[in-house]
Design a protein around this motif. Sequence first.
Motif, PDB file in Angstrom:
ATOM      1  N   GLU A  34       0.834  -1.206   0.000  1.00  0.00           N
ATOM      2  CA  GLU A  34       0.000   0.000   0.000  1.00  0.00           C
ATOM      3  C   GLU A  34       0.871   1.259   0.000  1.00  0.00           C
ATOM      4  OE1 GLU A  34      -3.492   2.087   2.763  1.00  0.00           O
ATOM      5  OE2 GLU A  34      -2.812   0.034   3.178  1.00  0.00           O
ATOM      6  N   THR A  35       1.926   1.247   0.829  1.00  0.00           N
ATOM      7  CA  THR A  35       2.840   2.389   0.876  1.00  0.00           C
ATOM      8  C   THR A  35       3.552   2.581  -0.448  1.00  0.00           C
ATOM      9  OG1 THR A  35       3.207   2.123   3.258  1.00  0.00           O
ATOM     10  CG2 THR A  35       4.892   3.319   2.019  1.00  0.00           C
ATOM     11  N   ALA A  36       4.049   1.475  -1.022  1.00  0.00           N
ATOM     12  CA  ALA A  36       4.770   1.550  -2.293  1.00  0.00           C
ATOM     13  C   ALA A  36       3.877   2.116  -3.392  1.00  0.00           C
ATOM     14  CB  ALA A  36       5.296   0.173  -2.685  1.00  0.00           C
ATOM     15  N   ILE A  37       2.651   1.650  -3.462  1.00  0.00           N
ATOM     16  CA  ILE A  37       1.724   2.119  -4.499  1.00  0.00           C
ATOM     17  C   ILE A  37       1.486   3.619  -4.373  1.00  0.00           C
ATOM     18  CG2 ILE A  37      -0.691   2.046  -5.248  1.00  0.00           C
ATOM     19  CD1 ILE A  37      -0.612  -0.984  -4.773  1.00  0.00           C
ATOM     20  N   ALA A  38       1.275   4.098  -3.151  1.00  0.00           N
ATOM     21  CA  ALA A  38       1.016   5.530  -2.945  1.00  0.00           C
ATOM     22  C   ALA A  38       2.207   6.372  -3.386  1.00  0.00           C
ATOM     23  CB  ALA A  38       0.693   5.789  -1.479  1.00  0.00           C
ATOM     24  N   LEU A  39       3.414   5.939  -3.057  1.00  0.00           N
ATOM     25  CA  LEU A  39       4.606   6.716  -3.405  1.00  0.00           C
ATOM     26  C   LEU A  39       4.919   6.631  -4.896  1.00  0.00           C
ATOM     27  CD1 LEU A  39       6.810   5.856  -0.299  1.00  0.00           C
ATOM     28  CD2 LEU A  39       5.732   8.052  -0.819  1.00  0.00           C
ATOM     29  N   ILE A  40       4.679   5.475  -5.499  1.00  0.00           N
ATOM     30  CA  ILE A  40       4.873   5.343  -6.951  1.00  0.00           C
ATOM     31  C   ILE A  40       3.902   6.254  -7.694  1.00  0.00           C
ATOM     32  CG2 ILE A  40       4.652   3.745  -8.905  1.00  0.00           C
ATOM     33  CD1 ILE A  40       5.577   1.523  -6.871  1.00  0.00           C
ATOM     34  N   ARG A  41       2.654   6.289  -7.235  1.00  0.00           N
ATOM     35  CA  ARG A  41       1.667   7.186  -7.848  1.00  0.00           C
ATOM     36  C   ARG A  41       2.120   8.648  -7.726  1.00  0.00           C
ATOM     37  NH1 ARG A  41      -2.977   5.172  -9.598  1.00  0.00           N
ATOM     38  NH2 ARG A  41      -3.705   3.133  -8.849  1.00  0.00           N
ATOM     39  N   GLU A  42       2.642   9.001  -6.576  1.00  0.00           N
ATOM     40  CA  GLU A  42       3.111  10.375  -6.375  1.00  0.00           C
ATOM     41  C   GLU A  42       4.219  10.717  -7.375  1.00  0.00           C
ATOM     42  OE1 GLU A  42       5.530  12.971  -3.021  1.00  0.00           O
ATOM     43  OE2 GLU A  42       4.309  11.281  -2.361  1.00  0.00           O
ATOM     44  N   ALA A  43       5.159   9.795  -7.544  1.00  0.00           N
ATOM     45  CA  ALA A  43       6.257  10.030  -8.489  1.00  0.00           C
ATOM     46  C   ALA A  43       5.725  10.188  -9.917  1.00  0.00           C
ATOM     47  CB  ALA A  43       7.267   8.891  -8.416  1.00  0.00           C
ATOM     48  N   ALA A  44       4.791   9.312 -10.301  1.00  0.00           N
ATOM     49  CA  ALA A  44       4.219   9.374 -11.648  1.00  0.00           C
ATOM     50  C   ALA A  44       3.446  10.667 -11.861  1.00  0.00           C
ATOM     51  CB  ALA A  44       3.326   8.169 -11.891  1.00  0.00           C
ATOM     52  N   GLN A  45       2.723  11.103 -10.836  1.00  0.00           N
ATOM     53  CA  GLN A  45       1.968  12.354 -10.943  1.00  0.00           C
ATOM     54  C   GLN A  45       2.886  13.557 -11.120  1.00  0.00           C
ATOM     55  OE1 GLN A  45      -0.379  12.228  -7.361  1.00  0.00           O
ATOM     56  NE2 GLN A  45      -1.834  10.728  -8.193  1.00  0.00           N
ATOM     57  N   GLU A  46       4.130  13.428 -10.631  1.00  0.00           N
ATOM     58  CA  GLU A  46       5.119  14.498 -10.790  1.00  0.00           C
ATOM     59  C   GLU A  46       5.874  14.377 -12.116  1.00  0.00           C
ATOM     60  OE1 GLU A  46       5.810  17.124  -8.994  1.00  0.00           O
ATOM     61  OE2 GLU A  46       4.397  16.752  -7.360  1.00  0.00           O
ATOM     62  N   GLY A  47       5.445  13.436 -12.959  1.00  0.00           N
ATOM     63  CA  GLY A  47       6.013  13.344 -14.300  1.00  0.00           C
ATOM     64  C   GLY A  47       7.113  12.331 -14.496  1.00  0.00           C
ATOM     65  N   ALA A  48       7.424  11.528 -13.471  1.00  0.00           N
ATOM     66  CA  ALA A  48       8.483  10.524 -13.616  1.00  0.00           C
ATOM     67  C   ALA A  48       8.060   9.443 -14.606  1.00  0.00           C
ATOM     68  CB  ALA A  48       8.811   9.896 -12.270  1.00  0.00           C
ATOM     69  N   ARG A  49       8.910   9.174 -15.590  1.00  0.00           N
ATOM     70  CA  ARG A  49       8.655   8.102 -16.546  1.00  0.00           C
ATOM     71  C   ARG A  49       9.341   6.807 -16.128  1.00  0.00           C
ATOM     72  NH1 ARG A  49      10.718  11.613 -20.496  1.00  0.00           N
ATOM     73  NH2 ARG A  49      11.829   9.910 -21.530  1.00  0.00           N
ATOM     74  N   TYR A  50      10.321   6.946 -15.244  1.00  0.00           N
ATOM     75  CA  TYR A  50      11.002   5.794 -14.644  1.00  0.00           C
ATOM     76  C   TYR A  50      10.948   5.974 -13.137  1.00  0.00           C
ATOM     77  CZ  TYR A  50      14.998   3.247 -12.682  1.00  0.00           C
ATOM     78  OH  TYR A  50      15.799   2.458 -11.893  1.00  0.00           O
ATOM     79  N   VAL A  51      10.464   4.945 -12.432  1.00  0.00           N
ATOM     80  CA  VAL A  51      10.349   5.008 -10.976  1.00  0.00           C
ATOM     81  C   VAL A  51      11.041   3.781 -10.388  1.00  0.00           C
ATOM     82  CG1 VAL A  51       8.792   5.095  -8.989  1.00  0.00           C
ATOM     83  CG2 VAL A  51       8.162   6.248 -11.132  1.00  0.00           C
ATOM     84  N   GLN A  52      11.868   4.015  -9.391  1.00  0.00           N
ATOM     85  CA  GLN A  52      12.625   2.936  -8.732  1.00  0.00           C
ATOM     86  C   GLN A  52      12.253   2.854  -7.260  1.00  0.00           C
ATOM     87  OE1 GLN A  52      17.121   2.599  -7.126  1.00  0.00           O
ATOM     88  NE2 GLN A  52      17.029   3.041  -9.320  1.00  0.00           N
ATOM     89  N   THR A  53      12.020   1.646  -6.768  1.00  0.00           N
ATOM     90  CA  THR A  53      11.778   1.409  -5.345  1.00  0.00           C
ATOM     91  C   THR A  53      13.043   0.792  -4.728  1.00  0.00           C
ATOM     92  OG1 THR A  53      10.915  -0.849  -5.585  1.00  0.00           O
ATOM     93  CG2 THR A  53       9.341   0.983  -5.845  1.00  0.00           C
ATOM     94  N   PRO A  54      13.147   0.730  -3.406  1.00  0.00           N
ATOM     95  CA  PRO A  54      14.380   0.231  -2.789  1.00  0.00           C
ATOM     96  C   PRO A  54      14.455  -1.299  -2.715  1.00  0.00           C
ATOM     97  CG  PRO A  54      12.880   0.977  -1.104  1.00  0.00           C
ATOM     98  CD  PRO A  54      12.221   1.299  -2.427  1.00  0.00           C
ATOM     99  N   GLU A  55      15.558  -1.773  -2.218  1.00  0.00           N
ATOM    100  CA  GLU A  55      15.743  -3.201  -1.961  1.00  0.00           C
ATOM    101  C   GLU A  55      14.655  -3.693  -1.004  1.00  0.00           C
ATOM    102  OE1 GLU A  55      19.363  -6.176  -0.535  1.00  0.00           O
ATOM    103  OE2 GLU A  55      19.262  -4.155   0.304  1.00  0.00           O
ATOM    104  N   THR A  56      14.275  -4.944  -1.181  1.00  0.00           N
ATOM    105  CA  THR A  56      13.256  -5.611  -0.340  1.00  0.00           C
ATOM    106  C   THR A  56      12.027  -4.725  -0.131  1.00  0.00           C
ATOM    107  OG1 THR A  56      14.452  -4.973   1.705  1.00  0.00           O
ATOM    108  CG2 THR A  56      14.855  -7.173   0.805  1.00  0.00           C
ATOM    109  N   THR A  57      11.442  -4.317  -1.226  1.00  0.00           N
ATOM    110  CA  THR A  57      10.236  -3.485  -1.192  1.00  0.00           C
ATOM    111  C   THR A  57       9.089  -4.188  -0.470  1.00  0.00           C
ATOM    112  OG1 THR A  57      10.788  -2.267  -3.217  1.00  0.00           O
ATOM    113  CG2 THR A  57       8.452  -2.460  -2.677  1.00  0.00           C
ATOM    114  N   ASN A  58       9.007  -5.511  -0.608  1.00  0.00           N
ATOM    115  CA  ASN A  58       7.836  -6.226  -0.093  1.00  0.00           C
ATOM    116  C   ASN A  58       7.932  -6.626   1.366  1.00  0.00           C
ATOM    117  OD1 ASN A  58       9.869  -8.132  -0.760  1.00  0.00           O
ATOM    118  ND2 ASN A  58       8.367  -9.749  -1.155  1.00  0.00           N
TER     119      ASN A  58
END
Length: 300
Positions: A34-58
Amino acid sequence: MTSHDTARPNATNKSLRVGLVQMRTGRDVAANLETAIALIREAAQEGARYVQTPETTNLMEMDRGALFEALATEEEDKTLAALRALAGELKIHLHIGSLALKVSENRAVNRAFVINPAGELSARYDKIHMFNVDLGQGESYNESAAYQAGEKAVLADVDGVNLGLSICYDLRFPALYRALAEAGAQVLTVPAAFTRPTGEAHWHVLLRARAIENGAWVLAAAQGGKHENGRETYGHSLVIDPWGRVIAEGGANPGVVLADIDLGAVESARRRIPSLSNGRRFEVQGPAGSGYLHTVGEAP
């Protein structure tokens, strides 16, 4: 936490807006997703075409029994399925820094994924170097007790840009990044969960060194803060240009770091310092009678 770079790319050069997601992953897989999805959406809304999450996201879990009880295989992992769907919805390249996944009843892998804007897997990479260390004061890690090491370096294509994949402890092995750069990587990625003591001492200098010695952008999304399992990670997600300058940086808390990266800077840095083309093979010979002879260096 949202950080923007201050430099903008030249109009004549190819640019890519990137977003680094900084997390504080815990033991609840659903909550982490849930946290990852919210932050990925935030990055995409700011125009990011490439988004990276950290090690052991899950999942961040040090207890072996609890770890394997929570893990799923790649085919059954709900986090991977959800993030593939999200990448397709947002039409972005989504780089999952890594997921802890089960490959047998008693072995796991630390595996990164690059997902294209259609939600398809375009690359996967298993962490090569295992973090087996005693840091003192009761803090020790033995990744190889649960995880099996990868054996292949991997490049991924993102909008025509070559990304070299790595994970966390790989950062301490510069030969990996030189091999990726020689294979065509313009961007080196280092999603991580660095401990606070090692991060304070080495995080910035190692990432800057990998950028400088290879004339490549470095993108490193990090875990940060005190986790449920008691581990404390350093944070400070970083975007570093091919000249070794920090373009954008996160702090210690979860959030998004944004930057526009100019791919023309790679060609410029490599032209100014042509170490990739100047490298030569050489031999290291031990003291007389030792019998030690090892060939190292760059391919001719």
